[in-house]
Design a protein around this motif. Structure first.
Motif, PDB file in Angstrom:
ATOM      1  N   THR A 160     -23.609 106.860  60.395  1.00 38.30           N
ATOM      2  CA  THR A 160     -24.790 106.072  60.007  1.00 38.30           C
ATOM      3  C   THR A 160     -24.816 104.707  60.699  1.00 38.30           C
ATOM      4  O   THR A 160     -23.777 104.174  61.122  1.00 38.30           O
ATOM      5  CB  THR A 160     -24.815 105.863  58.482  1.00 38.30           C
ATOM      6  OG1 THR A 160     -23.587 105.261  58.061  1.00 38.30           O
ATOM      7  CG2 THR A 160     -25.004 107.194  57.772  1.00 38.30           C
ATOM      8  N   SER A 161     -26.053 104.196  60.815  1.00 40.05           N
ATOM      9  CA  SER A 161     -26.322 102.869  61.405  1.00 40.05           C
ATOM     10  C   SER A 161     -25.799 102.753  62.833  1.00 40.05           C
ATOM     11  O   SER A 161     -25.345 101.685  63.267  1.00 40.05           O
ATOM     12  CB  SER A 161     -25.716 101.759  60.517  1.00 40.05           C
ATOM     13  OG  SER A 161     -26.271 101.797  59.222  1.00 40.05           O
ATOM     14  N   GLN A 168     -31.844  99.831  60.036  1.00 40.41           N
ATOM     15  CA  GLN A 168     -33.035 100.536  59.554  1.00 40.41           C
ATOM     16  C   GLN A 168     -34.241  99.606  59.519  1.00 40.41           C
ATOM     17  O   GLN A 168     -34.129  98.459  59.137  1.00 40.41           O
ATOM     18  CB  GLN A 168     -32.766 101.103  58.158  1.00 40.41           C
ATOM     19  CG  GLN A 168     -33.867 101.994  57.628  1.00 40.41           C
ATOM     20  CD  GLN A 168     -33.443 102.632  56.324  1.00 40.41           C
ATOM     21  OE1 GLN A 168     -32.379 102.304  55.761  1.00 40.41           O
ATOM     22  NE2 GLN A 168     -34.278 103.541  55.814  1.00 40.41           N
ATOM     23  N   PHE A 191     -29.135 106.986  58.469  1.00 37.33           N
ATOM     24  CA  PHE A 191     -28.992 105.873  57.537  1.00 37.33           C
ATOM     25  C   PHE A 191     -28.377 106.389  56.233  1.00 37.33           C
ATOM     26  O   PHE A 191     -28.436 107.578  55.911  1.00 37.33           O
ATOM     27  CB  PHE A 191     -30.345 105.207  57.287  1.00 37.33           C
ATOM     28  CG  PHE A 191     -31.027 104.763  58.557  1.00 37.33           C
ATOM     29  CD1 PHE A 191     -30.548 103.679  59.270  1.00 37.33           C
ATOM     30  CD2 PHE A 191     -32.140 105.443  59.041  1.00 37.33           C
ATOM     31  CE1 PHE A 191     -31.169 103.277  60.445  1.00 37.33           C
ATOM     32  CE2 PHE A 191     -32.763 105.039  60.212  1.00 37.33           C
ATOM     33  CZ  PHE A 191     -32.267 103.953  60.928  1.00 37.33           C
ATOM     34  N   SER A 192     -27.824 105.464  55.494  1.00 39.23           N
ATOM     35  CA  SER A 192     -27.070 105.824  54.293  1.00 39.23           C
ATOM     36  C   SER A 192     -27.949 106.387  53.182  1.00 39.23           C
ATOM     37  O   SER A 192     -27.445 107.034  52.257  1.00 39.23           O
ATOM     38  CB  SER A 192     -26.285 104.604  53.776  1.00 39.23           C
ATOM     39  OG  SER A 192     -27.177 103.521  53.507  1.00 39.23           O
ATOM     40  N   ASP A 193     -29.250 106.125  53.212  1.00 43.87           N
ATOM     41  CA  ASP A 193     -30.145 106.640  52.173  1.00 43.87           C
ATOM     42  C   ASP A 193     -30.631 108.061  52.446  1.00 43.87           C
ATOM     43  O   ASP A 193     -31.518 108.565  51.754  1.00 43.87           O
ATOM     44  CB  ASP A 193     -31.343 105.706  51.988  1.00 43.87           C
ATOM     45  CG  ASP A 193     -32.172 105.585  53.267  1.00 43.87           C
ATOM     46  OD1 ASP A 193     -31.744 106.141  54.322  1.00 43.87           O
ATOM     47  OD2 ASP A 193     -33.223 104.924  53.233  1.00 43.87           O
ATOM     48  N   GLY A 194     -30.067 108.725  53.463  1.00 38.63           N
ATOM     49  CA  GLY A 194     -30.449 110.110  53.753  1.00 38.63           C
ATOM     50  C   GLY A 194     -31.617 110.248  54.699  1.00 38.63           C
ATOM     51  O   GLY A 194     -32.108 111.362  54.924  1.00 38.63           O
ATOM     52  N   THR A 195     -32.101 109.118  55.237  1.00 36.46           N
ATOM     53  CA  THR A 195     -33.193 109.178  56.221  1.00 36.46           C
ATOM     54  C   THR A 195     -32.614 109.031  57.632  1.00 36.46           C
ATOM     55  O   THR A 195     -31.451 108.650  57.825  1.00 36.46           O
ATOM     56  CB  THR A 195     -34.218 108.065  55.958  1.00 36.46           C
ATOM     57  OG1 THR A 195     -33.570 106.787  56.096  1.00 36.46           O
ATOM     58  CG2 THR A 195     -34.826 108.215  54.568  1.00 36.46           C
ATOM     59  N   SER A 218     -35.462 113.061  57.639  1.00 36.01           N
ATOM     60  CA  SER A 218     -34.389 113.082  56.655  1.00 36.01           C
ATOM     61  C   SER A 218     -33.288 114.015  57.146  1.00 36.01           C
ATOM     62  O   SER A 218     -33.498 114.844  58.047  1.00 36.01           O
ATOM     63  CB  SER A 218     -34.918 113.545  55.292  1.00 36.01           C
ATOM     64  OG  SER A 218     -35.439 114.854  55.387  1.00 36.01           O
TER      65      SER A 218
END
Length: 231
Positions: free
Chosen positions: A119-120, A231, A148-152, A165
């Protein structure tokens, strides 16, 4: 005197008659001999008929031999059948195809990865492998993938970009990139290949600092780390 002449004439007549009869009999005898000789010749000419019968017999024997020749064909067919069965057995013993192994077994062979490892990060697509052929991407910076950490996730494909996603469980990865623009980026763009490969991703691994994504069809996508991506 007359009686003497008559007797002489009678003797001559008889002599001539006897000579005539003898000549006739000799002529008949010669004709019989000559006529008998062709019969012998004819009988001699009948011998080739026997030879003809022998040749017919030889021909029938050769035909019989020819009729016995299909046996090697049966042997060949049996050999081909045995080789076919051997090849089929070898195919069975050989197991699954390389593609089936890559689609089902690779995910079991890879080490699990955590989300914070991917991620990131600005992942730049540098190439892909399809059917054991590697294709290099000329402009990796035009093809970006970021999680990204939110699943997107964020996807950039040449002139198209958008958000999507993803789901990550151990090393099993799926990407939903349906919310991406669909503009035509030109004939030299690799946008179609990029989006098609992303849609088929099933697993992922981090190896030697690069991200490798595997599809269900046995294809591999290779990404290099392009730095942080917020993000």
């Amino acid at each position: 005197m007359k009686m003497k002449n008559t007797s002489i004439s009678l003797v001559l007549f008889l002599t001539i008659g006897i000579i005539t009869i003898v000549s006739f009999s000799l002529g008949c005898t010669e004709q019989e001999e000559n006529s008998s000789k062709p019969v012998e010749n004819i009988s001699l000419q009948t011998e080739p008929v026997a030879n003809t019968s022998e040749s017919i017999a030889n021909t029938s024997e050769s035909a019989a031999n020819i009729s016995q020749q299909p046996e090697p064909v049966e042997n060949v067919s049996s050999q081909s059948g045995s080789s076919g069965s051997a090849s089929s057995q070898s195919g069975i013993s050989g197991g699954t195809s390389p593609q089936s192994e890559s689609s089902e077994d690779i995910s079991q062979q890879l080490e699990p990865i955590s989300a914070d490892k991917i991620t990131s990060i600005r992942w730049l697509w540098k190439g892909y492998e399809h059917s054991d052929k590697y294709t290099l991407v000329p402009n990796p910076e035009n093809y970006i993938l970021a999680f990204f950490s939110d699943g997107t996730c964020y996807v950039k494909a040449e002139c198209n970009s958008g958000n999507g996603s993803y789901t990550l469980e151990e090393n099993n990865l799926t990407i939903d990139s349906t919310a991406i623009t669909l503009m035509a980026c030109g004939p030299d763009s690799m946008d179609p290949e990029y989006m098609e490969l992303l849609a088929g991703v099933k697993s992922a691994v981090i190896k030697d600092g690069q991200l490798i994504l595997y599809s269900s069809e046995g294809d591999s996508m290779f990404f290099t780390n392009g730095g942080q991506f917020e993000q």
